[in-house]
Write an enzyme that holds these catalytic residues in place. Structure first.
Site, mmCIF file in Angstrom:
data_model
loop_
_atom_site.group_PDB
_atom_site.id
_atom_site.type_symbol
_atom_site.label_atom_id
_atom_site.label_comp_id
_atom_site.label_asym_id
_atom_site.label_seq_id
_atom_site.Cartn_x
_atom_site.Cartn_y
_atom_site.Cartn_z
ATOM 1 N N CYS A 66 -16.659 0.088 -11.828
ATOM 2 C CA CYS A 66 -15.239 0.453 -11.894
ATOM 3 C C CYS A 66 -14.434 -0.624 -12.625
ATOM 4 O O CYS A 66 -14.066 -1.642 -12.032
ATOM 5 C CB CYS A 66 -14.706 0.661 -10.474
ATOM 6 S SG CYS A 66 -12.959 1.094 -10.449
ATOM 7 N N CYS A 108 -10.931 -1.187 -11.206
ATOM 8 C CA CYS A 108 -10.878 -1.998 -9.983
ATOM 9 C C CYS A 108 -11.152 -3.482 -10.287
ATOM 10 O O CYS A 108 -10.485 -4.364 -9.758
ATOM 11 C CB CYS A 108 -11.928 -1.561 -8.966
ATOM 12 S SG CYS A 108 -12.178 0.188 -8.831
ATOM 13 N N ASP A 109 -12.156 -3.749 -11.115
ATOM 14 C CA ASP A 109 -12.662 -5.127 -11.237
ATOM 15 C C ASP A 109 -12.377 -5.804 -12.582
ATOM 16 O O ASP A 109 -12.592 -7.008 -12.715
ATOM 17 C CB ASP A 109 -14.195 -5.132 -11.025
ATOM 18 C CG ASP A 109 -14.569 -4.607 -9.648
ATOM 19 O OD1 ASP A 109 -13.761 -4.781 -8.724
ATOM 20 O OD2 ASP A 109 -15.657 -4.017 -9.509
#
Ligand code: NAP
Length: 316
Positions: free
Chosen positions: A143, A146-147
């Protein structure tokens, strides 16, 4: 354990499940919709949705998911979030003349229903190569939204050549210094528009006909050994992170014993979204569909809800 009864249980509140719920509500069906996480599904992790008709301002996946949940709220649909169905059995439970065919066991309740719409989506596939298991969460991610920000100013890799890989490589290029896009063929699967953008992006370097042989590091990922499929040569590239986008695995384990699936476990359904079981419908990414788009999941949801209504009418 609480016991709930309904005509239709919709499992999963991604775009497909929420669309099915909206159509079920409009048809006056008695239904429950459950979701094991928060409502929204996989699109929550998508940076931009550019191709959902009518949304000209390119919402993020999260924003589109919120809009769909708001639409459900407006229709007074109560999505049971953080409710995970662990087991589904055929029950044949007679109640007031109705036959409840399924008993779905969830967090702290049983739900009896006459029909099911499975909208459980899919999870990212893995490469299954040396070092992968060790570095998931320590440099290997599925992701970028997200990261990605953790790797600002660094060099990272993206593996895959589909829409997701290219879209996420473009997203990452806004944060990092360089993105290696590692693809096993010399031609991308992604749509033309994304391909053009990636080729024009100075921060993306394509590693064609290349596969990951090993993820290497000490405490966290430090480099990747890549093999060129044409000449068999290998090279090591230093990266702080690797984002894998090599396809999807269906979330169908709970229902596989009741319906036909393909080899990978995607549920086989006809054009009415009906599976090999007359009272089980499958929609969106968990279905063996050729296209995994928000709009196709939403359309599946609408079709399934209308055919469930028809099925109940035929059942009387
Ligand atoms: P995908 O289309 O299945 O692409 C997976 C990619 O991973 C392919 O390029 C494939 O290579 C590669 N791959 C598969 N297994 C591999 C392995 N073991 N090692 C190395 N590479 C491997 O998956 P996706 O990109 O996630 O897209 C899924 C669906 O969602 C598609 O229908 C797509 O159109 C849709 N989607 C749409 C949008 C959008 O419209 N904006 C965005 C994201 C996703 P090959 O090409 O050689 O098979």
């Amino acid at each position: 354990m609480k016991e709930l009864k309904t005509d239709l249980l919709i499992i999963g509140a991604g775009p497909g499940g929420m669309a099915a719920a909206l159509y079920a509500k409009r048809s006056g069906l008695d239904f429950i919709i459950v979701e094991k996480n928060m409502a929204g599904g996989q699109i929550i992790n998508t940076d931009l949705i550019e191709n959902y008709p009518g949304f000209l301002d390119n919402p993020s996946g999260f924003e589109l998911a919120q809009k769909l949940s708001e639409h459900c709220k407006k229709f007074e649909i109560d999505i049971m979030e953080y409710f995970s169905i662990d087991k589904i059995e055929e029950a044949d439970h007679k109640d007031g003349g109705k036959t409840y065919k399924f008993k779905s066991t969830g967090s702290d309740s049983y739900i009896y229903s006459r029909a099911l719409i499975i909208a459980t989506g899919a999870k990212p596939d893995r490469l299954d190569v040396k070092g992968e298991a060790e570095f998931i969460g320590k440099g290997i991610s599925f992701c970028a939204t997200c990261d990605g920000a953790l790797y600002r100013g660094k060099e990272v890799a993206v593996v895959g050549g589909g829409d997701t890989a290219v879209e996420e490589a473009l997203f990452l290029s806004n944060l990092v210094d360089k993105v290696y896009l590692i693809h096993r063929r010399d031609e991308l699967r992604a749509c033309d528009m994304l391909q053009c953008r990636a080729r024009d992006n100075g921060k993306i370097e394509f590693l064609w006909s290349s596969v990951v042989e090993e993820f290497v590091g000490d405490e966290k990922l430090e480099s990747i050994i890549i093999k060129n499929k044409n000449d068999g040569s290998t090279r090591k590239i230093a990266v702080a992170a690797a984002f894998e986008y090599v396809g999807w695995e269906p979330n169908s384990d709970m229902i596989k014993h009741l319906v036909d699936t393909d080899q990978k476990g995607f549920i086989i359904a006809d054009m009415t979204m009906k599976t090999s079981h007359e009272a089980i419908f499958a929609i969106g990414d968990v279905r063996n569909t050729p296209f995994r788009q928000v709009i196709t999941a939403v359309a599946d949801g609408a079709v399934a809800a209308m055919y469930v209504d028809k099925y109940f009418l035929e059942q009387g």
